[in-house]
Design an enzyme around this catalytic site. Structure first.
Site, PDB file in Angstrom:
ATOM      1  N   ARG A  66       0.823  -1.206   0.000  1.00 21.93           N
ATOM      2  CA  ARG A  66       0.000   0.000   0.000  1.00 21.93           C
ATOM      3  C   ARG A  66       0.871   1.276   0.000  1.00 21.93           C
ATOM      4  O   ARG A  66       0.579   2.242  -0.712  1.00 21.93           O
ATOM      5  CB  ARG A  66      -0.913  -0.053   1.236  1.00 21.93           C
ATOM      6  CG  ARG A  66      -1.662   1.214   1.588  1.00 21.93           C
ATOM      7  CD  ARG A  66      -2.840   1.431   0.684  1.00 21.93           C
ATOM      8  NE  ARG A  66      -3.050   2.859   0.548  1.00 21.93           N
ATOM      9  CZ  ARG A  66      -4.225   3.462   0.546  1.00 21.93           C
ATOM     10  NH1 ARG A  66      -5.320   2.769   0.662  1.00 21.93           N
ATOM     11  NH2 ARG A  66      -4.315   4.754   0.388  1.00 21.93           N
ATOM     12  N   ARG A  92     -10.913   4.753  -4.054  1.00 12.77           N
ATOM     13  CA  ARG A  92      -9.897   4.339  -3.081  1.00 12.77           C
ATOM     14  C   ARG A  92      -9.610   5.494  -2.138  1.00 12.77           C
ATOM     15  O   ARG A  92      -9.688   6.658  -2.537  1.00 12.77           O
ATOM     16  CB  ARG A  92      -8.608   3.928  -3.772  1.00 12.77           C
ATOM     17  CG  ARG A  92      -8.792   2.664  -4.566  1.00 12.77           C
ATOM     18  CD  ARG A  92      -7.513   2.119  -5.093  1.00 12.77           C
ATOM     19  NE  ARG A  92      -7.818   0.968  -5.925  1.00 12.77           N
ATOM     20  CZ  ARG A  92      -7.811  -0.291  -5.509  1.00 12.77           C
ATOM     21  NH1 ARG A  92      -7.493  -0.572  -4.257  1.00 12.77           N
ATOM     22  NH2 ARG A  92      -8.124  -1.276  -6.327  1.00 12.77           N
ATOM     23  N   ASN A 108     -12.980  16.095  -3.203  1.00  9.91           N
ATOM     24  CA  ASN A 108     -13.695  14.864  -3.544  1.00  9.91           C
ATOM     25  C   ASN A 108     -15.174  15.169  -3.709  1.00  9.91           C
ATOM     26  O   ASN A 108     -15.715  16.037  -3.035  1.00  9.91           O
ATOM     27  CB  ASN A 108     -13.514  13.841  -2.406  1.00  9.91           C
ATOM     28  CG  ASN A 108     -14.251  12.540  -2.669  1.00  9.91           C
ATOM     29  OD1 ASN A 108     -14.141  11.959  -3.747  1.00  9.91           O
ATOM     30  ND2 ASN A 108     -15.027  12.082  -1.694  1.00  9.91           N
ATOM     31  N   HIS A 110     -18.886  13.418  -3.348  1.00 18.05           N
ATOM     32  CA  HIS A 110     -19.509  12.268  -2.680  1.00 18.05           C
ATOM     33  C   HIS A 110     -21.020  12.300  -2.918  1.00 18.05           C
ATOM     34  O   HIS A 110     -21.643  13.355  -2.757  1.00 18.05           O
ATOM     35  CB  HIS A 110     -19.214  12.323  -1.175  1.00 18.05           C
ATOM     36  CG  HIS A 110     -19.797  11.169  -0.437  1.00 18.05           C
ATOM     37  ND1 HIS A 110     -19.265   9.896  -0.522  1.00 18.05           N
ATOM     38  CD2 HIS A 110     -20.882  11.074   0.369  1.00 18.05           C
ATOM     39  CE1 HIS A 110     -19.994   9.068   0.212  1.00 18.05           C
ATOM     40  NE2 HIS A 110     -20.987   9.761   0.762  1.00 18.05           N
ATOM     41  N   ASP A 142      -9.337  14.966   3.643  1.00 14.29           N
ATOM     42  CA  ASP A 142      -8.376  14.839   4.743  1.00 14.29           C
ATOM     43  C   ASP A 142      -8.082  13.351   4.938  1.00 14.29           C
ATOM     44  O   ASP A 142      -8.433  12.535   4.077  1.00 14.29           O
ATOM     45  CB  ASP A 142      -8.893  15.533   6.018  1.00 14.29           C
ATOM     46  CG  ASP A 142     -10.141  14.864   6.577  1.00 14.29           C
ATOM     47  OD1 ASP A 142     -10.512  13.771   6.100  1.00 14.29           O
ATOM     48  OD2 ASP A 142     -10.738  15.436   7.513  1.00 14.29           O
ATOM     49  N   ALA A 143      -7.491  12.996   6.064  1.00 11.88           N
ATOM     50  CA  ALA A 143      -7.044  11.609   6.237  1.00 11.88           C
ATOM     51  C   ALA A 143      -8.189  10.635   6.502  1.00 11.88           C
ATOM     52  O   ALA A 143      -8.001   9.423   6.447  1.00 11.88           O
ATOM     53  CB  ALA A 143      -6.019  11.538   7.364  1.00 11.88           C
ATOM     54  N   GLY A 144      -9.394  11.148   6.776  1.00 17.16           N
ATOM     55  CA  GLY A 144     -10.518  10.260   7.045  1.00 17.16           C
ATOM     56  C   GLY A 144     -11.258   9.877   5.771  1.00 17.16           C
ATOM     57  O   GLY A 144     -10.873  10.269   4.666  1.00 17.16           O
ATOM     58  N   ASP A 146     -14.270  10.600   3.746  1.00 12.83           N
ATOM     59  CA  ASP A 146     -15.335  11.584   3.501  1.00 12.83           C
ATOM     60  C   ASP A 146     -15.578  12.495   4.706  1.00 12.83           C
ATOM     61  O   ASP A 146     -16.713  12.886   4.983  1.00 12.83           O
ATOM     62  CB  ASP A 146     -16.643  10.877   3.092  1.00 12.83           C
ATOM     63  CG  ASP A 146     -16.471  10.033   1.840  1.00 12.83           C
ATOM     64  OD1 ASP A 146     -15.702  10.437   0.956  1.00 12.83           O
ATOM     65  OD2 ASP A 146     -17.097   8.966   1.750  1.00 12.83           O
TER      66      ASP A 146
HETATM   67  C1  GRF Z   1     -20.186   9.578  -8.323  1.00 11.63           C
HETATM   68  O1  GRF Z   1     -21.481   9.520  -7.780  1.00 11.63           O
HETATM   69  C2  GRF Z   1     -19.158   9.731  -7.257  1.00 11.63           C
HETATM   70  O2  GRF Z   1     -19.512  10.600  -6.243  1.00 11.63           O
HETATM   71  C3  GRF Z   1     -19.107   8.317  -6.753  1.00 11.63           C
HETATM   72  O3  GRF Z   1     -19.040   7.558  -7.927  1.00 11.63           O
HETATM   73  C4  GRF Z   1     -19.772   8.236  -8.919  1.00 11.63           C
HETATM   74  C5  GRF Z   1     -18.882   8.398 -10.109  1.00 11.63           C
HETATM   75  O4  GRF Z   1     -19.626   8.494 -11.282  1.00 11.63           O
HETATM   76  N1  GRF Z   1     -18.071   8.094  -5.809  1.00 11.63           N
HETATM   77  P1  GRF Z   1     -18.946   8.600 -12.717  1.00 11.63           P
HETATM   78  O5  GRF Z   1     -17.952   7.450 -12.839  1.00 11.63           O
HETATM   79  O6  GRF Z   1     -18.238   9.915 -12.770  1.00 11.63           O
HETATM   80  O7  GRF Z   1     -20.076   8.509 -13.669  1.00 11.63           O
END
Ligand code: GRF
Length: 210
Positions: A66, A92, A108, A110, A142-144, A146
């Site tokens: 890793r 990841r 990111n 989410h 950050d390190a967590g 989401d």
């Molecule tokens: C998104 O909903 C993202 O937040 C999630 O995976 C999806 C990615 O969609 N983690 P795409 O591959 O960009 O269509």
């Protein structure tokens, strides 16, 4: 002195529709210069090539452990000299090398309203909980998992007949717009004042020690 659009590197594992929204944004504030993936066959890499951006893969199986993968990923991203790094469906958890190099300019997207439903199954978990409103969040990494400071969010109503796929598709419509908007805001702040790096600009967002 920095001139021209901010250099954005996107990491994606899947189909790359969020990436496509960034590629199509046509905003003078930023340009997607490269796309990386943990999966060499990810359709996202094809989208990058089609748009004339560099594409690279850093598959975990090609690294002994890793830590080696984390270091290789950080080096591969750094090679493209990004001002901003965007995780757009990158499935990841990123490690210390990427965070140390790009902390505060690593975001990111989410598919849930954080801090509710973090992790890889945010859509499924929200549906299983029976919420009537969910949505999407763009946040600093950050390190967590989401857990980083929230930059912006959009709410999406859950329909009575939604399943995970239908709800996720509707969330992704909102997610694409939100991600393009946040990336534009972050990079515009930087291009307006060339001495300012691409960084968050509200008090809530100024939590990075660097
Ligand atoms: C998104 O909903 C993202 O937040 C999630 O995976 C999806 C990615 O969609 N983690 P795409 O591959 O960009 O269509």
């Amino acid at each position: 002195m920095q001139t021209g659009p901010a250099r954005v590197v996107v990491l994606a594992s899947g189909s790359g529709s969020l990436l496509q929204a960034l590629l199509d944004a046509d905003d003078p504030a930023f340009s997607v210069v490269a796309v990386g993936s943990d999966k060499p066959a990810a359709p996202a890499l094809e989208r990058a090539r089609a748009a004339g951006a560099a594409a690279f893969a850093v598959p975990p199986r090609e690294h002994p452990d890793r830590a080696a993968w984390d270091a290789a990923l950080a080096a591969a991203v750094a090679a493209h000299e990004p001002d901003l790094v965007v995780l757009a469906g990158f499935m990841r958890v990123v490690g210390a090398p990427l965070l140390e190099r790009f902390g505060g300019r690593l975001v990111n997207s989410h598919p849930a309203l954080l801090p509710s439903f973090p992790g890889a199954h945010g859509v499924r978990d929200a549906l299983a909980h029976g919420v009537k409103v969910t949505g999407c969040t763009v946040h600093l990494v950050d390190a967590g998992v989401d857990t980083g400071p929230i930059l912006d969010q959009v709410a999406v109503r859950v329909a009575d007949d939604d399943d995970e796929a239908s709800l996720h598709e509707r969330i992704k419509v909102a997610e694409r717009r939100l991600l393009v908007d946040v990336v534009a805001r972050l990079t515009r702040a930087r291009t307006t004042d060339p001495t300012t790096p691409a960084a968050p600009h509200s008090p809530q967002e100024r939590t990075s020690p660097s």
